[in-house]
Design a protein around this motif. Structure first.
Motif, PDB file in Angstrom:
ATOM      1  N   GLY A  32     -12.211 -30.577 -19.909  1.00  0.00           N
ATOM      2  CA  GLY A  32     -10.951 -31.231 -20.215  1.00  0.00           C
ATOM      3  C   GLY A  32     -11.067 -32.736 -20.163  1.00  0.00           C
ATOM      4  O   GLY A  32     -12.052 -33.282 -19.649  1.00  0.00           O
ATOM      5  N   PRO A  33     -10.067 -33.461 -20.689  1.00  0.00           N
ATOM      6  CA  PRO A  33     -10.111 -34.922 -20.721  1.00  0.00           C
ATOM      7  C   PRO A  33     -10.210 -35.575 -19.349  1.00  0.00           C
ATOM      8  O   PRO A  33     -10.748 -36.666 -19.230  1.00  0.00           O
ATOM      9  CB  PRO A  33      -8.791 -35.291 -21.410  1.00  0.00           C
ATOM     10  CG  PRO A  33      -8.422 -34.092 -22.199  1.00  0.00           C
ATOM     11  CD  PRO A  33      -8.874 -32.930 -21.375  1.00  0.00           C
ATOM     12  N   SER A  34      -9.689 -34.911 -18.315  1.00  0.00           N
ATOM     13  CA  SER A  34      -9.709 -35.541 -16.996  1.00  0.00           C
ATOM     14  C   SER A  34     -11.050 -35.399 -16.288  1.00  0.00           C
ATOM     15  O   SER A  34     -11.312 -36.091 -15.309  1.00  0.00           O
ATOM     16  CB  SER A  34      -8.608 -34.951 -16.114  1.00  0.00           C
ATOM     17  OG  SER A  34      -8.904 -33.617 -15.792  1.00  0.00           O
ATOM     18  N   THR A  35     -11.902 -34.495 -16.781  1.00  0.00           N
ATOM     19  CA  THR A  35     -13.197 -34.299 -16.137  1.00  0.00           C
ATOM     20  C   THR A  35     -14.370 -34.725 -17.009  1.00  0.00           C
ATOM     21  O   THR A  35     -15.444 -35.017 -16.481  1.00  0.00           O
ATOM     22  CB  THR A  35     -13.393 -32.822 -15.747  1.00  0.00           C
ATOM     23  OG1 THR A  35     -13.286 -32.005 -16.912  1.00  0.00           O
ATOM     24  CG2 THR A  35     -12.342 -32.387 -14.733  1.00  0.00           C
ATOM     25  N   LEU A  36     -14.170 -34.773 -18.314  1.00  0.00           N
ATOM     26  CA  LEU A  36     -15.252 -35.187 -19.205  1.00  0.00           C
ATOM     27  C   LEU A  36     -15.481 -36.686 -19.085  1.00  0.00           C
ATOM     28  O   LEU A  36     -14.569 -37.492 -19.325  1.00  0.00           O
ATOM     29  CB  LEU A  36     -14.908 -34.829 -20.651  1.00  0.00           C
ATOM     30  CG  LEU A  36     -15.961 -35.237 -21.696  1.00  0.00           C
ATOM     31  CD1 LEU A  36     -17.248 -34.445 -21.477  1.00  0.00           C
ATOM     32  CD2 LEU A  36     -15.430 -35.011 -23.104  1.00  0.00           C
ATOM     33  N   ARG A  37     -16.686 -37.074 -18.730  1.00  0.00           N
ATOM     34  CA  ARG A  37     -17.040 -38.488 -18.610  1.00  0.00           C
ATOM     35  C   ARG A  37     -17.942 -38.854 -19.783  1.00  0.00           C
ATOM     36  O   ARG A  37     -19.141 -38.578 -19.757  1.00  0.00           O
ATOM     37  CB  ARG A  37     -17.735 -38.756 -17.273  1.00  0.00           C
ATOM     38  CG  ARG A  37     -16.789 -38.645 -16.080  1.00  0.00           C
ATOM     39  CD  ARG A  37     -17.487 -38.863 -14.760  1.00  0.00           C
ATOM     40  NE  ARG A  37     -16.527 -39.012 -13.676  1.00  0.00           N
ATOM     41  CZ  ARG A  37     -15.875 -38.031 -13.096  1.00  0.00           C
ATOM     42  NH1 ARG A  37     -16.099 -36.785 -13.493  1.00  0.00           N
ATOM     43  NH2 ARG A  37     -15.013 -38.258 -12.129  1.00  0.00           N
ATOM     44  N   PRO A  38     -17.374 -39.467 -20.810  1.00  0.00           N
ATOM     45  CA  PRO A  38     -18.155 -39.760 -22.013  1.00  0.00           C
ATOM     46  C   PRO A  38     -19.186 -40.850 -21.787  1.00  0.00           C
ATOM     47  O   PRO A  38     -19.031 -41.722 -20.923  1.00  0.00           O
ATOM     48  CB  PRO A  38     -17.086 -40.208 -23.012  1.00  0.00           C
ATOM     49  CG  PRO A  38     -15.981 -40.743 -22.164  1.00  0.00           C
ATOM     50  CD  PRO A  38     -15.971 -39.902 -20.927  1.00  0.00           C
ATOM     51  N   SER A  39     -20.229 -40.773 -22.577  1.00  0.00           N
ATOM     52  CA  SER A  39     -21.262 -41.800 -22.571  1.00  0.00           C
ATOM     53  C   SER A  39     -21.007 -42.788 -23.697  1.00  0.00           C
ATOM     54  O   SER A  39     -20.234 -42.508 -24.625  1.00  0.00           O
ATOM     55  CB  SER A  39     -22.640 -41.159 -22.762  1.00  0.00           C
ATOM     56  OG  SER A  39     -22.919 -40.237 -21.734  1.00  0.00           O
ATOM     57  N   ASP A  40     -21.640 -43.933 -23.627  1.00  0.00           N
ATOM     58  CA  ASP A  40     -21.506 -44.921 -24.689  1.00  0.00           C
ATOM     59  C   ASP A  40     -21.954 -44.306 -26.022  1.00  0.00           C
ATOM     60  O   ASP A  40     -23.039 -43.723 -26.107  1.00  0.00           O
ATOM     61  CB  ASP A  40     -22.361 -46.148 -24.371  1.00  0.00           C
ATOM     62  CG  ASP A  40     -22.102 -47.299 -25.325  1.00  0.00           C
ATOM     63  OD1 ASP A  40     -21.093 -47.994 -25.140  1.00  0.00           O
ATOM     64  OD2 ASP A  40     -22.915 -47.476 -26.258  1.00  0.00           O
ATOM     65  N   GLY A  41     -21.085 -44.386 -27.023  1.00  0.00           N
ATOM     66  CA  GLY A  41     -21.420 -43.833 -28.326  1.00  0.00           C
ATOM     67  C   GLY A  41     -20.813 -42.477 -28.615  1.00  0.00           C
ATOM     68  O   GLY A  41     -20.971 -41.952 -29.721  1.00  0.00           O
ATOM     69  N   ASP A  42     -20.110 -41.897 -27.660  1.00  0.00           N
ATOM     70  CA  ASP A  42     -19.507 -40.586 -27.872  1.00  0.00           C
ATOM     71  C   ASP A  42     -18.284 -40.673 -28.788  1.00  0.00           C
ATOM     72  O   ASP A  42     -17.610 -41.710 -28.862  1.00  0.00           O
ATOM     73  CB  ASP A  42     -19.087 -39.955 -26.547  1.00  0.00           C
ATOM     74  CG  ASP A  42     -20.259 -39.345 -25.793  1.00  0.00           C
ATOM     75  OD1 ASP A  42     -21.375 -39.343 -26.359  1.00  0.00           O
ATOM     76  OD2 ASP A  42     -20.061 -38.887 -24.658  1.00  0.00           O
ATOM     77  N   VAL A  43     -18.001 -39.567 -29.466  1.00  0.00           N
ATOM     78  CA  VAL A  43     -16.827 -39.451 -30.334  1.00  0.00           C
ATOM     79  C   VAL A  43     -15.995 -38.270 -29.847  1.00  0.00           C
ATOM     80  O   VAL A  43     -16.497 -37.147 -29.725  1.00  0.00           O
ATOM     81  CB  VAL A  43     -17.223 -39.222 -31.809  1.00  0.00           C
ATOM     82  CG1 VAL A  43     -15.981 -39.102 -32.689  1.00  0.00           C
ATOM     83  CG2 VAL A  43     -18.119 -40.358 -32.304  1.00  0.00           C
ATOM     84  N   LEU A  44     -14.728 -38.527 -29.553  1.00  0.00           N
ATOM     85  CA  LEU A  44     -13.818 -37.505 -29.052  1.00  0.00           C
ATOM     86  C   LEU A  44     -12.596 -37.411 -29.953  1.00  0.00           C
ATOM     87  O   LEU A  44     -12.175 -38.408 -30.541  1.00  0.00           O
ATOM     88  CB  LEU A  44     -13.373 -37.830 -27.624  1.00  0.00           C
ATOM     89  CG  LEU A  44     -14.481 -38.053 -26.590  1.00  0.00           C
ATOM     90  CD1 LEU A  44     -13.879 -38.468 -25.257  1.00  0.00           C
ATOM     91  CD2 LEU A  44     -15.328 -36.802 -26.434  1.00  0.00           C
ATOM     92  N   GLY A  45     -12.022 -36.219 -30.056  1.00  0.00           N
ATOM     93  CA  GLY A  45     -10.876 -36.043 -30.931  1.00  0.00           C
ATOM     94  C   GLY A  45      -9.762 -35.239 -30.286  1.00  0.00           C
ATOM     95  O   GLY A  45     -10.007 -34.366 -29.437  1.00  0.00           O
ATOM     96  N   PHE A  46      -8.529 -35.543 -30.694  1.00  0.00           N
ATOM     97  CA  PHE A  46      -7.350 -34.795 -30.284  1.00  0.00           C
ATOM     98  C   PHE A  46      -6.610 -34.390 -31.545  1.00  0.00           C
ATOM     99  O   PHE A  46      -6.404 -35.217 -32.440  1.00  0.00           O
ATOM    100  CB  PHE A  46      -6.441 -35.643 -29.389  1.00  0.00           C
ATOM    101  CG  PHE A  46      -7.034 -35.957 -28.037  1.00  0.00           C
ATOM    102  CD1 PHE A  46      -6.752 -35.178 -26.932  1.00  0.00           C
ATOM    103  CD2 PHE A  46      -7.892 -37.033 -27.886  1.00  0.00           C
ATOM    104  CE1 PHE A  46      -7.312 -35.466 -25.693  1.00  0.00           C
ATOM    105  CE2 PHE A  46      -8.460 -37.335 -26.654  1.00  0.00           C
ATOM    106  CZ  PHE A  46      -8.164 -36.543 -25.555  1.00  0.00           C
ATOM    107  N   ARG A  47      -6.198 -33.121 -31.625  1.00  0.00           N
ATOM    108  CA  ARG A  47      -5.526 -32.635 -32.828  1.00  0.00           C
ATOM    109  C   ARG A  47      -4.275 -31.859 -32.438  1.00  0.00           C
ATOM    110  O   ARG A  47      -4.321 -30.940 -31.621  1.00  0.00           O
ATOM    111  CB  ARG A  47      -6.450 -31.736 -33.640  1.00  0.00           C
ATOM    112  CG  ARG A  47      -5.788 -30.982 -34.802  1.00  0.00           C
ATOM    113  CD  ARG A  47      -5.368 -31.914 -35.937  1.00  0.00           C
ATOM    114  NE  ARG A  47      -4.542 -31.207 -36.917  1.00  0.00           N
ATOM    115  CZ  ARG A  47      -4.987 -30.713 -38.075  1.00  0.00           C
ATOM    116  NH1 ARG A  47      -6.274 -30.841 -38.395  1.00  0.00           N
ATOM    117  NH2 ARG A  47      -4.163 -30.120 -38.916  1.00  0.00           N
TER     118      ARG A  47
END
Length: 201
Positions: A32-47
């Motif tokens: 989930g968004p509260s636990t996912l720690r993205p790295s530099d360069g990641d792409v995330l989406g919400f639909r």
């Protein structure tokens, strides 16, 4: 299972889903968004859309290339650049009387190693709205009302919804099973805590 476009006239649940992009393709988020720690360069989406579960949820549309979304944003020590794609869905998926905004992208910065996808979204797409169960209900103020409600076969709302999604019929069944949607609950909780801190400050 194939990911086809969600159809409001087929019935389902109206909610925001969370996605990750890798190797040029979207996949339903495993955290989930509260636990996912993205790295530099990641792409995330919400639909935003209508679907029965993660298996038929519609993927984000629009530009999803990190180099394009974060063009001009230089890498900095201590922070991670995250390309966000926020897709407000189609008119067929919109609650009655509302029109979805155009999809948007943003390049968010979060603390490297500790910043979450939820932090990135809050930085670039406020106001967020969530219900008493900490379910994320709206991004950038859309939709104005409703939260994870069941839709009827004609695209209307099957159960009455007070915006809190408090009754059992107002929560998508996938919330308890699919991490990508289920953990969106925690995003609302994180936003709630952040709002309270701001008010106390």
């Amino acid at each position: 299972m194939a990911y086809g476009p969600a159809r409001a006239d087929a019935g389902g649940y109206r909610y925001w889903s969370f996605w990750e992009r890798a190797d040029g393709a979207w996949s339903y988020a495993s955290q989930g968004p509260s636990t996912l720690r993205p790295s530099d360069g990641d792409v995330l989406g919400f639909r935003f859309g209508v679907s029965e579960d993660s298996g038929d949820a519609s993927k984000p549309r629009g530009a999803a290339d990190f180099a394009r979304v974060c063009a001009g944003e230089e890498r900095r020590s201590g922070s991670a650049r995250v390309a966000l794609v926020v897709d407000f869905g189609t008119a067929a998926d919109a609650p009655s009387g509302e029109r979805p905004p155009a999809p948007r992208t943003a390049c968010a910065r979060v603390d490297a190693g500790s910043g979450t996808a939820g932090d990135a979204l809050a930085a670039e797409a406020e106001p967020l709205r969530y219900n008493s169960d900490a379910l994320l209900c709206a991004i950038a103020g859309y939709p104005e009302s409703g939260c994870g409600e069941r839709t009827a076969a004609d695209g209307g709302t099957a159960e009455s919804d007070d915006g809190d999604g408090g009754d059992e019929g107002g929560v998508p069944p996938s919330l308890g099973a699919a991490a990508g949607v289920g953990a969106v609950l925690a995003l609302g909780a994180a936003a709630y805590r952040r709002t309270r801190r701001r008010r106390r400050g």
